[in-house]
Design a protein around this motif. Structure first.
Motif, PDB file in Angstrom:
ATOM      1  N   GLU A 119       7.511   0.546   6.600  1.00 33.56           N
ATOM      2  CA  GLU A 119       7.381  -0.836   7.052  1.00 33.56           C
ATOM      3  C   GLU A 119       7.262  -0.934   8.569  1.00 33.56           C
ATOM      4  O   GLU A 119       6.694  -1.899   9.093  1.00 33.56           O
ATOM      5  N   LYS A 151      -1.692  -5.444   4.796  1.00 31.22           N
ATOM      6  CA  LYS A 151      -0.282  -5.290   4.460  1.00 31.22           C
ATOM      7  C   LYS A 151      -0.090  -4.720   3.064  1.00 31.22           C
ATOM      8  O   LYS A 151       0.842  -3.935   2.800  1.00 31.22           O
ATOM      9  N   GLU A 152      -0.964  -5.095   2.124  1.00 27.86           N
ATOM     10  CA  GLU A 152      -0.798  -4.668   0.736  1.00 27.86           C
ATOM     11  C   GLU A 152      -1.269  -3.234   0.478  1.00 27.86           C
ATOM     12  O   GLU A 152      -1.084  -2.693  -0.620  1.00 27.86           O
ATOM     13  N   ASN A 153      -1.904  -2.591   1.458  1.00 25.96           N
ATOM     14  CA  ASN A 153      -2.364  -1.213   1.271  1.00 25.96           C
ATOM     15  C   ASN A 153      -1.187  -0.265   1.050  1.00 25.96           C
ATOM     16  O   ASN A 153      -0.060  -0.542   1.463  1.00 25.96           O
ATOM     17  N   VAL A 154      -1.478   0.871   0.423  1.00 24.53           N
ATOM     18  CA  VAL A 154      -0.434   1.840   0.066  1.00 24.53           C
ATOM     19  C   VAL A 154      -0.786   3.204   0.647  1.00 24.53           C
ATOM     20  O   VAL A 154      -1.951   3.499   0.898  1.00 24.53           O
ATOM     21  N   PRO A 187      -4.568  -0.699  -3.068  1.00 27.92           N
ATOM     22  CA  PRO A 187      -3.760  -0.354  -4.246  1.00 27.92           C
ATOM     23  C   PRO A 187      -4.527   0.366  -5.349  1.00 27.92           C
ATOM     24  O   PRO A 187      -3.944   1.153  -6.104  1.00 27.92           O
TER      25      PRO A 187
END
Length: 724
Positions: free
Chosen positions: A116, A245-248, A236
């Motif tokens: 984060e 932000k939602e990337n992994v 994802p």
């Protein structure tokens, strides 16, 4: 040279990279092996303990799957969660962009203790080699009957683009590129996976990552903690995606195992990476061009630029951060080029190449079938370079003009946008075109203004004008016949006055007044825009002739290499061109001068010794001294040194682009990260030799010690599987 291309519905910058197979050689001057040639490199005999197929085996997972190209450097995955290691200087620009006077990560370093906390590494992308295919026959067949040089080079370049585009249509998940391995002789289609979301994870502070600064750059002994950790992210669903932000974290096919025990002197080691450019298979005239023109002109120009930027940066942290990457890149190139000049003179390389070319001429003339096919080859090469030498000063000036003078690059972008706008039929369509493209134009301009300073630009602009005014004969530019700039005093006054008056000199003014709307853009003009257009028109005429010469050289160099292979009765390893290569050797010192032996390891003790000088570039964190005095080495000490090894020296064949390459032991385990060469080895790009060619890396034990004992980056150790 930057050439923004503006199209009707879309504005975009296009960067064309001139970056295979049956090559074989296992000789010291050819050590950058393509993947296809690993079985001929003699790796097992040299000391490799694993199978060559463990490194690369088409259709199967190997060590090459852990390799990445990050920006213009190399790197490698060191965890299954997309963590990768590269050099501090490879992440430098991204750290600079993330920094501010309040959060100066460049100076103080950056440690993200969780995913984060990781921040975007702006400007960095990752490229992973998926596969390759030789397409030489397809490309060269298209120019078999072509005699016009410009048509020849245009067709070759067009075919390269077409083949790459078709590969991307066949598989939309990859990026493709056709790389020229030998000029005019061999071409290979490479397919790459590209990752666009890269984040900063752990970057040591500047007095570790850049310890020694430019004083120690290209120098041994070295004590630089030149390492950084990044992380690759994807959408994802696993597809490549821009920062979100939602990337992994990306899961690589393979990641390297870190061996915290390091290496010993004479141990076998090898490197996988993306070396930039070498020029070993070129004639004597090419070396002469480097020695007489390109190297001295560029290094002197960069020296001047850095002097101006250093003055502007003094006592101004914001300006210092804005110019830091440009200063660092200039200084690196400048010292490299001066090292090359030294090597060219010390080795008498031009003379050696002349002797080699004379022998090649005799070989051609000794065999009737070769004389019939290549009888004029060496004379044709000589005639080509006579033309090159005649306008060498003008060529170098043009090549450096836009990269040196930021406002001229801004002017080029504005003029191009304006020209494209005026080509639209009717005000309504012009208004739509403006609205559709203005934000993309601003993004291009943002990149220029990020490292822009008005006074620096004026000083460098005046220097460029002064250089051009001194040109004579075929090098003379028509633009400087204009009485406004025809004398040094006039030119100096023009640059200072025109720059200060121009609305381009202030980013906010340009955006709010000139790029306010399409009418404002159409109506605005000034001396900078006029000057840029006049110079560019002359440049375009010159570039047309240069393209003709490029077409001539393409054919000549294809024949030149073919004859040399016949003469030396072997196939060459191709010059480096930013495609994935392997080089191998041993941890090894050398004798740079008479009665002097340079050992292959440096230690933390050496950091403290250098730190006793008055040179600010040798400052280091007090925590390093405290840990060393307490002998708090943990498991990272080298027993015979009773110290933590910092940097290592080896005789592998590397060049620019190998920065960040993983150094692996005989079992394929990571034991260091390559970052530099010794000063004598800057000549590697033209000639490699066991006696003087040495490369430098940071020992993995120092990386782990700094992470553990100095920066308390325990998560890094845990993620890489390093036991406490």
């Amino acid at each position: 040279m930057i050439k923004p291309a503006i199209r009707k519905a879309l504005l975009c910058s296009i960067l064309l990279g001139f970056s295979v197979f049956n090559f074989s050689a296992a000789i010291p001057d050819e050590g950058m092996f393509p993947l296809s040639e690993l079985n001929r490199a003699g790796l097992k005999k040299a000391g490799l303990k694993i199978s060559e197929k463990d490194i690369y085996n088409p259709g199967h997972i190997g060590l090459v799957d852990a390799l990445v190209r990050v920006g213009g450097c190399s790197g490698s995955f060191v965890s299954s969660s997309g963590l990768l290691i590269t050099n501090h200087h490879c992440a430098f620009s991204a750290v600079q962009l993330a920094s501010s006077p309040e959060f100066n990560y460049l100076k103080n370093g950056f440690v993200a203790n969780s995913t984060e906390q990781e921040i975007e590494a702006q400007g960095l992308t990752i490229r992973i080699t998926e596969s390759y295919k030789d397409v030489s026959e397809e490309i060269l067949k298209a120019v078999t009957s072509i005699t016009d040089p410009i048509e020849r080079i245009n067709i070759i370049n067009q075919k390269r683009v077409e083949i790459a585009r078709q590969a991307e249509l066949d598989n939309p998940n990859i990026k493709a590129e056709v790389s020229e391995m030998f000029i005019g002789k061999s071409y290979v289609l490479f397919r790459y996976k590209t990752i666009e979301d890269v984040r900063l994870v752990y970057v040591p502070r500047q007095d570790i990552g850049e310890f020694g600064g430019e004083t120690d750059n290209w120098v041994w002994p070295r004590h630089t903690g030149d390492f950084s950790f990044l992380r690759a992210y994807v959408a994802p669903d696993g597809s490549s995606a821009k920062y979100a932000k939602e990337n992994v974290p990306y899961t690589p096919k393979k990641h390297l195992t870190v061996n915290p025990k390091g290496v010993e002197e004479n141990d076998f080691v090898f490197i996988l990476g993306y070396p930039g450019r070498t020029f070993r298979h070129r004639p004597a005239q090419y070396m002469d061009y480097q020695q007489r023109f390109l190297l001295p002109y560029t290094s002197d120009l960069y020296d001047f630029q850095n002097q101006q930027m250093s003055i502007a940066s003094k006592d101004n942290v914001a300006t210092e951060l804005a110019l830091a990457t440009r200063i660092k890149r200039n200084a690196n190139v400048m010292k490299n080029y001066r090292g090359k000049l030294k090597g060219l003179h010390n080795l008498s390389l031009v003379e050696a190449k002349e002797n080699e070319d004379r022998a090649l001429t005799q070989f051609i003339n000794s065999k009737s079938h070769l004389k019939e096919k290549y009888g004029t080859l060496m004379n044709d090469i000589d005639e080509h370079y006579k033309q090159v030498f005649e306008v060498a000063n003008k060529e170098l000036w043009f090549n450096n003009f836009y990269s040196s003078v930021s406002l001229m690059r801004v002017a080029h972008t504005i003029n191009s946008f304006k020209d494209a706008l005026l080509k639209q039929n009717g005000e309504k369509i012009q208004q739509e075109f403006f609205a559709m493209n203005v934000e993309q134009v601003k993004r291009q301009l943002d990149e220029i203004y990020a490292s822009y300073n008005l006074q620096v630009d004026i000083n460098i602009g005046q220097r460029m004008y002064e250089d051009a005014l001194n040109f004579t004969g075929a090098n003379k530019l028509n633009y400087f016949n204009n009485k406004i700039v025809a004398t040094p005093q006039n030119a100096e006054n023009f640059v200072a006055t025109a720059y200060e008056k121009s609305k381009l000199s202030n980013q906010n003014t340009l955006y709010t007044q000139v790029l306010k709307d399409f009418q404002s853009l159409k109506s605005y003009n000034d001396e900078i825009l006029i000057a840029q257009k006049e110079i560019d028109e002359e440049m375009q005429l010159f570039n047309k002739e240069q393209k003709r010469r490029e077409g001539v050289l393409n054919r000549l160099m294809g024949d030149y290499v073919a004859v040399k292979e016949l003469y030396q009765d072997k196939n060459f390893v191709p010059d480096a061109n930013s495609t994935l290569r392997l080089t191998f050797g041993n941890i090894k010192g050398y004798n740079p001068v008479d009665a002097t032996y340079m050992k292959p390891f440096t230690t933390v003790k050496g950091i403290l010794e250098k730190g006793n000088s008055d040179n600010e570039e040798f400052s280091y964190p007090e925590s390093i001294k405290n840990a060393w005095l307490a002998k708090n080495f943990g498991a990272y000490a080298k027993k015979d040194l009773n110290d933590v090894p910092v940097n290592i020296l080896y005789n592998m064949d590397t060049t620019g682009g190998n920065s960040g390459s993983p150094i692996m032991n005989a079992h394929g385990e990571l034991i260091g990260v390559n970052f530099d060469r010794s000063y004598d080895a800057t000549i590697n790009d033209f000639a490699w030799n066991e006696d003087y060619s040495r490369s430098i890396g940071v020992d993995i034990r120092y990386v782990l010690w700094i992470a553990d004992k100095i920066d308390d980056a325990q998560f890094i150790l845990k993620e890489m599987g390093i036991k406490k």
